[in-house]
Scaffold this active site. Structure first.
Site, PDB file in Angstrom:
ATOM      1  N   ASN A  10       0.868  -1.192   0.000  1.00 32.56           N
ATOM      2  CA  ASN A  10       0.000   0.000   0.000  1.00 32.56           C
ATOM      3  C   ASN A  10       0.899   1.235   0.000  1.00 32.56           C
ATOM      4  OD1 ASN A  10      -1.845   2.015   0.520  1.00 32.56           O
ATOM      5  ND2 ASN A  10      -2.322   1.347   2.612  1.00 32.56           N
ATOM      6  N   TRP A  11       0.971   1.888  -1.144  1.00 31.21           N
ATOM      7  CA  TRP A  11       1.887   3.032  -1.278  1.00 31.21           C
ATOM      8  C   TRP A  11       1.335   4.311  -0.636  1.00 31.21           C
ATOM      9  CZ3 TRP A  11       3.707   2.585  -7.129  1.00 31.21           C
ATOM     10  CH2 TRP A  11       4.447   1.401  -7.273  1.00 31.21           C
ATOM     11  N   LYS A  12       0.084   4.292  -0.267  1.00 27.47           N
ATOM     12  CA  LYS A  12      -0.560   5.461   0.364  1.00 27.47           C
ATOM     13  C   LYS A  12      -0.344   6.726  -0.463  1.00 27.47           C
ATOM     14  CE  LYS A  12      -0.076   3.152   4.750  1.00 27.47           C
ATOM     15  NZ  LYS A  12      -0.042   3.228   6.194  1.00 27.47           N
ATOM     16  N   GLU A  97      -6.677   4.554   8.167  1.00 31.29           N
ATOM     17  CA  GLU A  97      -6.474   5.990   7.924  1.00 31.29           C
ATOM     18  C   GLU A  97      -7.747   6.626   7.377  1.00 31.29           C
ATOM     19  OE1 GLU A  97      -2.939   5.338   5.670  1.00 31.29           O
ATOM     20  OE2 GLU A  97      -1.890   4.831   7.526  1.00 31.29           O
ATOM     21  N   GLU A 167      -5.628  -5.157  10.790  1.00 31.55           N
ATOM     22  CA  GLU A 167      -4.591  -4.154  11.033  1.00 31.55           C
ATOM     23  C   GLU A 167      -4.912  -3.385  12.307  1.00 31.55           C
ATOM     24  OE1 GLU A 167      -2.373  -2.929   7.227  1.00 31.55           O
ATOM     25  OE2 GLU A 167      -4.168  -1.715   7.334  1.00 31.55           O
ATOM     26  N   GLY A 173       1.937   2.114  10.740  1.00 30.01           N
ATOM     27  CA  GLY A 173       2.876   3.227  10.559  1.00 30.01           C
ATOM     28  C   GLY A 173       3.595   3.671  11.820  1.00 30.01           C
ATOM     29  N   SER A 213       3.093  -2.223  10.493  1.00 32.03           N
ATOM     30  CA  SER A 213       4.549  -2.190  10.703  1.00 32.03           C
ATOM     31  C   SER A 213       5.246  -3.489  10.302  1.00 32.03           C
ATOM     32  CB  SER A 213       4.874  -1.813  12.148  1.00 32.03           C
ATOM     33  OG  SER A 213       4.409  -0.499  12.407  1.00 32.03           O
ATOM     34  N   GLY A 234       2.740  -1.293   4.371  1.00 29.75           N
ATOM     35  CA  GLY A 234       2.724   0.122   4.025  1.00 29.75           C
ATOM     36  C   GLY A 234       4.135   0.629   3.783  1.00 29.75           C
ATOM     37  N   GLY A 235       4.739   1.197   4.830  1.00 30.53           N
ATOM     38  CA  GLY A 235       6.059   1.826   4.715  1.00 30.53           C
ATOM     39  C   GLY A 235       7.104   0.973   4.010  1.00 30.53           C
TER      40      GLY A 235
HETATM   41  P1  PGA Z   1       2.598   0.176   7.740  1.00 30.34           P
HETATM   42  O1  PGA Z   1       1.154   0.363   7.045  1.00 30.34           O
HETATM   43  O2  PGA Z   1       3.162  -1.126   7.187  1.00 30.34           O
HETATM   44  O3  PGA Z   1       3.398   1.368   7.342  1.00 30.34           O
HETATM   45  O4  PGA Z   1       2.340   0.059   9.191  1.00 30.34           O
HETATM   46  C1  PGA Z   1       0.291  -0.721   6.878  1.00 30.34           C
HETATM   47  C2  PGA Z   1      -0.960  -0.270   6.183  1.00 30.34           C
HETATM   48  O5  PGA Z   1      -1.337   0.884   6.314  1.00 30.34           O
HETATM   49  O6  PGA Z   1      -1.617  -1.044   5.495  1.00 30.34           O
END
Ligand code: PGA
Length: 265
Positions: A10-12, A97, A167, A173, A213, A234-235
């Site tokens: 997920n590149w957000k 989010e 999640e 994050g 994370s 994500g990250g």
């Molecule tokens: P993160 O994000 O790996 O940066 O915690 C996960 C996500 O938002 O799906």
């Protein structure tokens, strides 16, 4: 045979269009291991170019990070699920989010999930508890409600095809992540909640991922946790150096599971 593990990046809200396309072009050159499904979720401005060009001949699939629940009309700034047809195979719905920063409710999420299914796009329904709920042990109720409402406009057959991502909000994050004991227990709960509403077969077929994370360094422990069918990242999905070792860890786990299957026969 076990299910193929899924790794979703997920590149957000990261990368310019050019950066996102360049990154997707790099990913397209990678050989995708047989035992893993790889999906990336770029922002909407880059999604069309990535789906129709960069990843056209790749096994990597594209997900949208969000879309609206109405098919068309006077909804300034929104993009609908039918508009994603032919571009995205998957769509994230109810990401923490969006729930907690943008303010999406369970009932809006329910309508988005239903709209995705009507449009032939697989929803990835994200569920999870906030820190206070985690600490006050309300986890089961919160997640049960997110699932019960979120899935309530689908048939059992449709639910068996959807993906659920567990999640914990406090882990997204933040660099903090859930214990494997908690992940195993909560994913079991997710399956039993779905089973009690739609039957045991649906509860077992639905794919459930962990996210929060995830890094190359901790991916293994989650991938081998019973009930986990993959990871939402994500990250660590923002560079090949961090993302690809997670894909390869998933391939290892699928291979190990296949070997066990052969031994059992
Ligand atoms: P993160 O994000 O790996 O940066 O915690 C996960 C996500 O938002 O799906």
């Amino acid at each position: 045979m076990g299910k193929r593990k899924l790794i979703i990046g997920n590149w957000k809200m990261n990368f310019s269009v050019k950066q996102a396309v360049n990154f997707a072009n790099k990913l397209a050159k990678k050989t995708i291991p047989k035992g893993v499904g790889v999906i990336i979720a770029p922002h909407l401005l880059a999604l069309s170019e990535i789906a129709t060009n960069s990843l056209k001949d790749s096994k990597i699939k594209v997900a949208a990070q969000n879309a609206y629940d109405k098919d068309e009309g006077a909804f300034t700034g929104e993009v609908s699920m039918p508009m994603l047809r032919g571009l995205a195979k998957y769509v994230l719905v109810g990401h923490s989010e969006r729930r907690h920063i943008i303010g999406e409710t369970n009932s809006l999420i329910r309508d988005k999930v239903a709209s995705a299914v009507r449009s032939g796009i697989t929803p990835i329904l994200c569920v999870g508890e906030k820190l206070a709920e985690h600490e006050s042990r309300y986890v089961n109720q919160v997640i049960a409600e997110q699932l019960e409402v979120g899935l309530s406009n689908l048939t059992g057959e449709e639910i068996a095809q959807t993906i659920i991502a567990y999640e914990p909000v406090w882990a997204v994050g933040t660099g903090k992540y859930a214990t494997t004991e908690d992940v195993e227990r909560i994913i079991k709960k997710i399956r039993s909640e779905i089973s009690s509403l739609y039957g045991g077969e649906v509860g077992q077929s639905v794919r459930v991922l962990y996210g929060g994370s995830v890094l190359a360094e901790n991916a293994n422990q989650f991938l081998q946790t019973p009930g986990v069918d993959g990871l939402l990242v994500g990250g660590a999905s923002l560079t090949i150096e961090k993302f690809w070792p997670i894909v390869m860890a998933a391939e290892d786990k699928t291979k190990q599971a296949e070997k066990k299957d052969v031994r059992k026969k």
